[in-house]
Design an enzyme around this catalytic site. Structure first.
Site, short mmCIF file in Angstrom:
data_model
loop_
_atom_site.label_atom_id
_atom_site.label_comp_id
_atom_site.label_asym_id
_atom_site.label_seq_id
_atom_site.Cartn_x
_atom_site.Cartn_y
_atom_site.Cartn_z
N GLY A 55 0.83 -1.20 0.00
CA GLY A 55 0.00 0.00 0.00
C GLY A 55 0.86 1.25 0.00
O GLY A 55 1.97 1.24 0.56
N LEU A 102 6.38 1.68 4.13
CA LEU A 102 7.47 2.04 3.22
C LEU A 102 8.20 3.31 3.68
O LEU A 102 9.35 3.52 3.33
CB LEU A 102 6.95 2.20 1.79
CG LEU A 102 6.49 0.91 1.11
CD1 LEU A 102 5.82 1.22 -0.22
CD2 LEU A 102 7.66 -0.05 0.92
N GLU A 144 -3.39 3.22 5.33
CA GLU A 144 -3.19 4.22 4.26
C GLU A 144 -4.07 5.45 4.46
O GLU A 144 -3.65 6.57 4.17
CB GLU A 144 -3.44 3.59 2.89
CG GLU A 144 -2.58 2.38 2.54
CD GLU A 144 -1.10 2.58 2.74
OE1 GLU A 144 -0.63 3.73 2.64
OE2 GLU A 144 -0.40 1.59 3.02
C1 QAP Z 1 0.94 -0.83 5.10
O1 QAP Z 1 3.05 -1.29 4.20
C2 QAP Z 1 0.61 -2.09 5.83
O2 QAP Z 1 9.88 -1.93 6.32
C3 QAP Z 1 1.73 -1.04 3.83
O3 QAP Z 1 11.72 -2.79 4.57
C4 QAP Z 1 1.60 -2.86 6.43
O4 QAP Z 1 3.67 -1.87 2.15
C5 QAP Z 1 -0.66 -2.52 5.94
C6 QAP Z 1 7.72 -2.50 3.45
C7 QAP Z 1 1.30 -4.03 7.10
C8 QAP Z 1 -0.97 -3.69 6.61
C9 QAP Z 1 0.00 -4.45 7.18
C10 QAP Z 1 8.15 -2.15 4.71
C11 QAP Z 1 8.67 -2.94 2.53
C12 QAP Z 1 6.33 -2.37 3.01
C13 QAP Z 1 9.47 -2.26 5.08
C14 QAP Z 1 3.98 -1.70 3.30
C15 QAP Z 1 10.41 -2.70 4.16
C16 QAP Z 1 10.01 -3.05 2.88
C17 QAP Z 1 5.34 -1.88 3.80
CO CO Z 2 2.58 3.49 5.54
#
Ligand code: QAP
Ligand code: CO
Length: 178
Positions: A55, A102, A144
Site C-alpha cells: 500500500g 514504506l 493508508e
Molecule cells: C501498510 O506497508 C501495511 O519496512 C503497507 O523494509 C503494512 O507496504 C498494511 C515495506 C502491514 C498492513 C499491514 C516495509 C517494505 C512495506 C518495510 C507496506 C520494508 C520493505 C510496507
Molecule cells: Co505506511
C-alpha cells in the site's frame, strides 16, 4: 521480429521517510479524476511494486491529495485505487497485528485496528465504489487512510518506542549519506 513493447515504465517517485515532517500534512480532496491523477496512480503503483509494498498513500510521495494505491495479492496484479476515500462503517471489533510502512523501513510493530470496514471511494475512472474489506486489506486501508490524515503508524506506539525508531532512522539516513 516480434513488435517491441512500447510501454515505457512510469518514472519512480521518492518515498518520504519518517520522521520527515511532510508526512504529517493533511491531504486535500482530489478535485477531478483526470489524466494527471491517472498518471500519478501509475507512478505510485510502479513505486510501490518496486519497493515491494502492499500500500502507498500520496502523502508518502509528497503529494497531498486523497489518493491511495493498494495491492495485497501474492501475484501483484490486483490493483486497488481509492480516491477521496471515506469510512462508512468500521467494526467495533478490533485486533492487534504487526504493521510496517514504506516510510518507516525495517520497522514492524503491533497496531490495534478494526477487523472489518466499509469504505466509499472513487476509482481511477471517477466512479463511486463501495469496498467491504476484512483481513489484511482492511488493515491496509486503515493504515493508508491514516497517512492522508498526516498520521504514521508509529504514532500509535509508546513515546519510548517512537523515539527509538526516530533515532534509528535518522542515524540510518545519516549513514546512507556518508
Ligand atoms: C501498510 O506497508 C501495511 O519496512 C503497507 O523494509 C503494512 O507496504 C498494511 C515495506 C502491514 C498492513 C499491514 C516495509 C517494505 C512495506 C518495510 C507496506 C520494508 C520493505 C510496507
Ligand atoms: Co505506511
Amino acid at each position: 521480429m516480434p513488435a517491441m513493447s512500447d510501454t515505457t515504465a512510469p518514472a519512480l517517485l521518492t518515498i518520504l521517510r519518517y520522521p520527515d515532517p511532510r508526512l504529517h500534512t493533511v491531504a486535500q480532496a482530489v478535485a477531478a479524476v483526470d489524466e494527471r491523477i491517472r498518471a500519478l496512480v501509475e507512478r505510485m503503483f510502479a513505486t510501490m511494486y518496486d519497493a515491494n509494498g502492499i500500500g502507498l498513500a500520496a502523502t508518502q510521495v509528497d503529494v497531498h491529495e486523497r489518493l491511495i494505491v493498494i495491492d495485497v495479492s501474492e501475484e501483484r496484479q490486483q490493483r486497488l485505487v481509492l480516491i477521496n476515500p471515506e469510512v462508512e462503517w468500521a467494526s467495533p471489533e478490533t485486533r492487534k497485528g504487526d504493521e510496517g510502512c514504506l516510510s518507516v523501513p525495517g520497522i514492524y510493530d503491533g497496531v490495534e485496528r478494526s477487523v472489518a470496514i466499509r469504505v466509499r471511494a472513487l476509482d481511477e475512472q471517477g466512479n463511486s465504489r463501495v469496498i467491504e474489506a476484512d483481513g489484511l486489506l482492511a488493515v491496509c486501508i486503515q493504515h493508508e487512510m491514516d497517512h492522508l490524515m498526516g498520521k504514521v503508524f508509529v504514532e500509535y506506539l509508546s513515546p519510548l518506542k517512537r523515539n527509538r525508531i526516530k533515532s534509528k532512522l535518522v542515524k540510518a539516513e545519516r549513514d546512507a549519506r556518508r
